[in-house]
Motif scaffolding. Structure first.
Motif, PDB file in Angstrom:
ATOM      1  N   MET A 142      -1.372  47.718 -34.767  1.00 13.92           N
ATOM      2  CA  MET A 142      -2.148  46.889 -36.123  1.00 13.92           C
ATOM      3  C   MET A 142      -2.079  45.276 -34.889  1.00 13.92           C
ATOM      4  O   MET A 142      -3.065  44.443 -35.739  1.00 13.92           O
ATOM      5  N   ARG A 158       9.960  49.671 -28.439  1.00 11.53           N
ATOM      6  CA  ARG A 158       9.225  49.692 -30.033  1.00 11.53           C
ATOM      7  C   ARG A 158       9.206  51.851 -29.796  1.00 11.53           C
ATOM      8  O   ARG A 158       8.995  52.598 -28.953  1.00 11.53           O
ATOM      9  N   SER A 194       8.248  41.224 -21.121  1.00 14.22           N
ATOM     10  CA  SER A 194       9.411  41.554 -20.964  1.00 14.22           C
ATOM     11  C   SER A 194       9.891  43.037 -21.089  1.00 14.22           C
ATOM     12  O   SER A 194       9.098  43.503 -21.493  1.00 14.22           O
ATOM     13  N   VAL A 228      14.318  39.307 -35.930  1.00 18.31           N
ATOM     14  CA  VAL A 228      15.880  39.199 -34.733  1.00 18.31           C
ATOM     15  C   VAL A 228      15.263  37.920 -33.245  1.00 18.31           C
ATOM     16  O   VAL A 228      14.947  38.691 -32.631  1.00 18.31           O
ATOM     17  N   PRO A 270       1.608  52.034 -34.685  1.00 21.38           N
ATOM     18  CA  PRO A 270       1.013  51.983 -35.368  1.00 21.38           C
ATOM     19  C   PRO A 270       1.614  50.048 -35.657  1.00 21.38           C
ATOM     20  O   PRO A 270       0.572  49.537 -35.986  1.00 21.38           O
ATOM     21  N   ILE A 271       2.043  49.861 -35.231  1.00 20.93           N
ATOM     22  CA  ILE A 271       2.491  48.201 -35.010  1.00 20.93           C
ATOM     23  C   ILE A 271       1.733  47.741 -33.439  1.00 20.93           C
ATOM     24  O   ILE A 271       1.189  46.706 -33.946  1.00 20.93           O
ATOM     25  N   GLN A 272       1.480  48.103 -33.483  1.00 14.28           N
ATOM     26  CA  GLN A 272       1.495  48.213 -31.521  1.00 14.28           C
ATOM     27  C   GLN A 272      -0.630  48.067 -32.297  1.00 14.28           C
ATOM     28  O   GLN A 272      -1.341  46.769 -31.654  1.00 14.28           O
ATOM     29  N   SER A 290       7.978  39.337 -37.404  1.00 11.17           N
ATOM     30  CA  SER A 290       8.457  40.955 -38.384  1.00 11.17           C
ATOM     31  C   SER A 290       8.335  42.001 -38.532  1.00 11.17           C
ATOM     32  O   SER A 290       9.373  42.416 -38.601  1.00 11.17           O
ATOM     33  N   ALA A 291       7.459  42.730 -37.997  1.00  9.56           N
ATOM     34  CA  ALA A 291       6.976  43.712 -38.527  1.00  9.56           C
ATOM     35  C   ALA A 291       7.490  44.798 -36.882  1.00  9.56           C
ATOM     36  O   ALA A 291       7.908  45.649 -37.013  1.00  9.56           O
ATOM     37  N   ASP A 292       7.097  43.712 -35.987  1.00 16.72           N
ATOM     38  CA  ASP A 292       8.472  44.146 -34.615  1.00 16.72           C
ATOM     39  C   ASP A 292       8.873  44.177 -34.498  1.00 16.72           C
ATOM     40  O   ASP A 292      10.032  44.675 -33.998  1.00 16.72           O
ATOM     41  N   HIS A 293       9.886  42.635 -34.142  1.00 17.17           N
ATOM     42  CA  HIS A 293      10.628  42.531 -34.079  1.00 17.17           C
ATOM     43  C   HIS A 293      11.620  41.742 -35.072  1.00 17.17           C
ATOM     44  O   HIS A 293      12.586  41.401 -34.894  1.00 17.17           O
ATOM     45  N   ALA A 294      11.680  42.311 -36.075  1.00 22.77           N
ATOM     46  CA  ALA A 294      12.140  42.131 -37.540  1.00 22.77           C
ATOM     47  C   ALA A 294      13.123  40.545 -37.674  1.00 22.77           C
ATOM     48  O   ALA A 294      14.357  40.958 -37.903  1.00 22.77           O
ATOM     49  N   PHE A 318       7.735  49.439 -39.672  1.00 23.92           N
ATOM     50  CA  PHE A 318       7.882  48.170 -40.087  1.00 23.92           C
ATOM     51  C   PHE A 318       8.988  47.996 -39.871  1.00 23.92           C
ATOM     52  O   PHE A 318       9.894  48.395 -41.246  1.00 23.92           O
ATOM     53  N   PHE A 319       8.981  46.776 -39.519  1.00 29.15           N
ATOM     54  CA  PHE A 319      10.132  45.743 -39.637  1.00 29.15           C
ATOM     55  C   PHE A 319      11.650  46.281 -39.643  1.00 29.15           C
ATOM     56  O   PHE A 319      12.655  46.140 -39.856  1.00 29.15           O
ATOM     57  N   LEU A 364      14.320  36.076 -26.214  1.00 30.06           N
ATOM     58  CA  LEU A 364      14.266  36.872 -24.168  1.00 30.06           C
ATOM     59  C   LEU A 364      12.864  37.604 -23.963  1.00 30.06           C
ATOM     60  O   LEU A 364      12.522  37.179 -23.239  1.00 30.06           O
ATOM     61  N   ASP A 365      11.474  37.788 -24.778  1.00 23.57           N
ATOM     62  CA  ASP A 365      10.565  38.188 -24.618  1.00 23.57           C
ATOM     63  C   ASP A 365      10.329  37.604 -24.713  1.00 23.57           C
ATOM     64  O   ASP A 365       8.603  36.868 -23.581  1.00 23.57           O
ATOM     65  N   ILE A 416      16.283  38.799 -29.622  1.00 20.86           N
ATOM     66  CA  ILE A 416      15.023  39.215 -28.500  1.00 20.86           C
ATOM     67  C   ILE A 416      13.607  38.227 -28.293  1.00 20.86           C
ATOM     68  O   ILE A 416      13.095  38.542 -27.456  1.00 20.86           O
ATOM     69  N   PRO A 425      13.587  46.203 -36.310  1.00 20.78           N
ATOM     70  CA  PRO A 425      13.676  45.866 -35.074  1.00 20.78           C
ATOM     71  C   PRO A 425      13.729  46.934 -33.744  1.00 20.78           C
ATOM     72  O   PRO A 425      13.729  48.090 -33.966  1.00 20.78           O
ATOM     73  N   ARG A 426      13.035  45.985 -32.461  1.00 18.72           N
ATOM     74  CA  ARG A 426      13.008  47.295 -31.601  1.00 18.72           C
ATOM     75  C   ARG A 426      13.691  47.213 -30.973  1.00 18.72           C
ATOM     76  O   ARG A 426      14.969  46.755 -31.404  1.00 18.72           O
TER      77      ARG A 426
END
Lengths: 316, 213
Positions: free
Chosen positions: B40, A280, A275, B100, B36-38, B94-98, A286-287, B106-107, B103, A289-290
């Motif tokens: 991880m 990002r 997608s 939501v 860092p999120i990626q 959680s860490a990447d998309h919180a 961390f935490f 859709l992802d 989104i 949203p994108r």
């Protein structure tokens, strides 16, 4: 020596107050950044090569630059390596002294310019732009550069010129993937339609964060097209050619169904395998949203007119 | 022999937990780089895949050494693979998309590489749930059939890895090679059993790759 000539560029004395304030906030942000980068004395000790540049179009007051060291450590440079860490390290081997750029093809004045001479003739500005990678990450970079249209004016394109082709440096002795002939057809090539190339947002960058560009970010001269995915913005440019036909470009040639010629940032057109709806931003926690990706990376107001009547799903 | 295997437990458990502790250290010291999120995501996915390969390697090892003391460890490694896969998924949500969900939805819809990851995870979840001895007893022969889906999970996980890259495929190809070798071994054992199985009824267990007890 490049740096000496950079310093000869006069600061603009009639800066618009709004622009001036904006630049102040940028400097403040960068000062905070330098303090934040405790331990990295290289960042703190650096003085700005270009202290007083006017800001380029368009003013985007809500943008905060991404910390410089994040930008410098996160870059795709497939000539050197397929991963970002090795690319950053290996890119330091690039030789960038006595750089010149040839401009030819469908032009009145084909020529080869030493970079120093070019910088005398094309006024430098600071352009704070969003940058969106096709991999789904983004950043905000204060580039230092000049409008590509300034260079095109020097060359005087003929009426037959419909496209612009950019060729990146080919230094096989420094670039492992080049002599291995890995993946892409080398040297790296990119292209724009002539009206895209002449758009005031399209720049050739020689610096970022008030400094000369780090090698891994495309030194000494790179293209920046802020409404397109990052791979359109070729690094270490040595040749610019005006063409009648759309040029073959490296990524488009490698996988035409995945990396379109236009490569406009468009959340509604996913890459075939992932997608593009969100991104990002580097430096976000961390935490968090994108960030939802914007059509034309948020520059729709300026560039949407270039594509009126085109089906952007087909011409992606 | 049993004394030796039981003495290995603390070391094995430490080995299984070490990658997580290392990750927490990396996060604490901010050593994960610009994204860092990626980093991880990749780290947790890698370790899940590695433990999956270790799990799959146990049976060939048993067959070759004729030492069956490792069966319990196979369960532990399998559960560890599931554990890292769970952290990988939770990190994404959680860490990447919180959390939501619009989104995330859709992802999921647009990113085909996620489908393979989800398939691998659902299989691992099923295997983890049916991992206790009680479940194994109740399922009987079905258990063994069910747990053969671990191959599918591993293949899907590798595809999930492979499918999101721009073309630099060295790392997933390495896992593919390992999986291919482990599967190839079982294929050879199966062929051997089919050819000689009837003539050697006195040693039925010697070369059975999927003995689970």
């Amino acid at each position: 020596m490049l740096i000496k000539t950079y310093k000869q560029i006069p600061s603009n004395e009639i800066t618009d107050p709004a622009v001036f304030r904006q630049r102040r906030t940028l400097l403040k942000a960068m000062a905070a950044l330098a303090i934040g980068a405790a331990g990295s004395d290289t960042v703190a000790a650096r003085s700005r090569t270009w202290p007083d540049l006017q800001t380029g179009n368009p003013p985007v007051p809500d943008l905060q630059p991404t910390p410089a060291e994040l930008v410098g450590n996160y870059t795709n440079y497939y000539e050197f390596a397929f991963n970002k860490e090795d690319a950053t390290r290996l890119a330091q081997r690039l030789r960038i002294d006595a750089w010149s750029v040839t401009i030819g093809g469908e032009v009145e004045n084909p020529a080869s310019y030493h970079l120093e001479d070019l910088l005398q003739r094309c006024p430098l500005r600071e352009y704070l732009y969003r940058f969106r990678c096709v991999e789904g990450w983004s950043m905000v970079v204060p580039w230092v550069g000049f409008a590509l249209s300034d260079l095109l004016k020097l060359a005087q394109p003929l009426a037959s010129a419909k496209f612009v082709k950019f060729t990146s440096a080919s230094q096989p002795e420094a670039m492992p993937r080049l002599w291995q002939q890995a993946m892409l057809a080398w040297p790296y090539q990119e292209g724009l339609r002539i009206d895209e190339a002449g758009h005031p947002l399209t720049i050739l960058a020689v610096g970022a964060y008030g400094e000369t560009l780090p090698k891994q970010n495309g030194a000494p001269l790179r293209l920046v097209v802020p409404w397109k995915y990052g791979f359109k913005s070729a690094k270490a440019i040595v040749a610019i050619e005006l063409c009648r036909q759309p040029p073959l470009t490296s990524w488009n040639r490698y996988a035409p169904d995945e990396y379109g010629f236009y490569a406009n940032v468009n959340p509604a057109v996913p890459h075939p395998r992932w997608s593009q709806a969100s991104e990002r931003p580097l430096g976000s926690d961390f935490f968090t949203p994108r960030r939802p990706t914007e059509l034309f990376n948020g520059y729709g107001e300026q560039v949407a007119g270039l594509y009126s009547g085109m089906n952007l799903r087909h011409f992606f | 022999m049993d004394a030796l295997t039981s003495r290995l437990w603390p070391i094995t458990i430490a080995f299984c937990v070490a990658p997580l502790l290392w990750l927490l250290l990396d996060i604490g010291l901010n050593r994960l780089g610009s994204n860092p999120i990626q980093a991880m995501h990749i780290y947790l996915g890698d370790w899940s895949l590695r433990f999956l390969c270790i799990t799959l390697a146990i049976t060939p090892l048993q067959t070759m050494t004729q030492w069956r003391g490792m069966t319990d460890y196979r369960q532990l490694f399998g559960l560890t693979a599931f554990f890292y896969a769970t952290l990988h998924l939770l990190g994404y949500l959680s860490a990447d998309h919180a959390w939501v969900w619009p989104i995330i939805g859709l992802d999921l819809w647009q990113s085909s590489y996620l489908w393979f990851g989800l398939l691998a995870y659902l299989i691992l979840l099923l295997l983890a749930v049916t991992s206790p001895k009680a479940a194994k007893k109740r399922l009987g022969k079905t258990w063994k059939k069910l747990h053969r889906y671990i191959y599918l999970a591993a293949a899907a996980a590798i595809l999930h890895y492979f499918w999101q890259l721009k073309g630099n495929l060295a790392e997933p190809l390495f896992y593919l090679l390992v999986l291919g070798m482990l599967l190839g071994f079982r294929g050879l054992v199966w062929l051997k059993n089919r050819r000689f199985g009837l003539t050697a009824p006195s040693k039925p267990h010697a070369a059975d790759p999927d003995r689970a007890d």
